[in-house]
Design a protein around this motif. Structure first.
Motif, short mmCIF file in Angstrom:
data_model
loop_
_atom_site.label_atom_id
_atom_site.label_comp_id
_atom_site.label_asym_id
_atom_site.label_seq_id
_atom_site.Cartn_x
_atom_site.Cartn_y
_atom_site.Cartn_z
N GLU A 185 7.30 18.66 18.08
CA GLU A 185 7.69 17.45 17.34
C GLU A 185 9.03 16.89 17.82
OE1 GLU A 185 8.98 16.50 12.80
OE2 GLU A 185 7.13 17.65 13.08
N LEU A 186 9.97 17.77 18.13
CA LEU A 186 11.29 17.33 18.58
C LEU A 186 11.29 16.87 20.04
CD1 LEU A 186 13.59 19.95 16.85
CD2 LEU A 186 13.33 17.53 16.28
N GLY A 187 10.23 17.19 20.78
CA GLY A 187 10.14 16.75 22.17
C GLY A 187 11.06 17.52 23.11
N ILE A 188 11.44 18.72 22.72
CA ILE A 188 12.27 19.55 23.59
C ILE A 188 11.43 19.92 24.81
CG2 ILE A 188 13.60 21.68 23.77
CD1 ILE A 188 13.90 21.53 20.67
N LYS A 189 12.01 19.76 26.01
CA LYS A 189 11.21 19.95 27.23
C LYS A 189 11.84 20.94 28.18
CE LYS A 189 13.17 15.79 29.17
NZ LYS A 189 13.63 14.74 28.35
N ASP A 190 11.09 21.26 29.22
CA ASP A 190 11.51 22.19 30.27
C ASP A 190 11.86 23.57 29.71
OD1 ASP A 190 11.21 20.19 32.22
OD2 ASP A 190 13.23 19.45 31.84
N LEU A 191 11.10 24.00 28.71
CA LEU A 191 11.33 25.31 28.09
C LEU A 191 10.69 26.40 28.94
CD1 LEU A 191 10.56 24.47 24.36
CD2 LEU A 191 12.81 24.84 25.39
N VAL A 192 11.30 27.56 28.92
CA VAL A 192 10.69 28.76 29.48
C VAL A 192 10.25 29.58 28.28
CG1 VAL A 192 11.07 30.88 30.80
CG2 VAL A 192 12.16 28.75 31.52
N THR A 221 15.31 29.14 27.00
CA THR A 221 14.30 30.17 27.06
C THR A 221 14.03 30.64 25.63
OG1 THR A 221 14.99 30.90 29.25
CG2 THR A 221 13.72 32.47 27.95
N ILE A 222 12.76 30.66 25.24
CA ILE A 222 12.33 31.05 23.90
C ILE A 222 11.38 32.22 24.04
CG2 ILE A 222 11.17 30.30 21.79
CD1 ILE A 222 13.52 28.55 22.32
N MET A 223 11.58 33.28 23.25
CA MET A 223 10.64 34.40 23.24
C MET A 223 9.92 34.41 21.91
SD MET A 223 11.26 38.39 24.01
CE MET A 223 9.88 39.46 24.19
N ILE A 224 8.59 34.42 21.97
CA ILE A 224 7.78 34.47 20.76
C ILE A 224 6.78 35.61 20.88
CG2 ILE A 224 8.05 32.01 20.28
CD1 ILE A 224 5.23 31.56 21.34
N GLY A 225 6.31 36.06 19.76
CA GLY A 225 5.33 37.14 19.75
C GLY A 225 4.28 36.87 18.71
N GLY A 226 3.55 37.89 18.38
CA GLY A 226 2.50 37.78 17.38
C GLY A 226 1.34 38.66 17.77
N PHE A 227 0.29 38.57 17.04
CA PHE A 227 -0.92 39.31 17.35
C PHE A 227 -2.07 38.34 17.15
CE2 PHE A 227 -4.42 42.26 16.49
CZ PHE A 227 -4.26 43.14 17.54
#
Length: 55
Positions: A42-49, A21-27
């Motif tokens: 690029e790394l092909g990491i999958k099934d992320l929340v 699970t990754i939390m990102i923000g921004g405006f």
């Protein structure tokens, strides 16, 4: 205090596994972690929340 800094983006991303699970923000595009997003793709990491708090 534990030092959680990484020497590079690759080193930081190496700790993220499929299904994380990754939390990102921004405006909008300001503050958006474009390098993080591009690196995950690029790394092909999958099934992320992805938890996103964005305007």
């Amino acid at each position: 205090m534990i030092d959680k800094s990484s020497a590079s983006l690759t080193e930081a991303l190496s700790q993220i596994k499929d299904g994380s699970t990754i939390m990102i923000g921004g405006f909008g595009t300001a503050g958006q972690p474009a390098e993080l997003i591009d690196g995950l793709i690029e790394l092909g990491i999958k099934d992320l929340v992805i938890v996103n708090n964005n305007a």
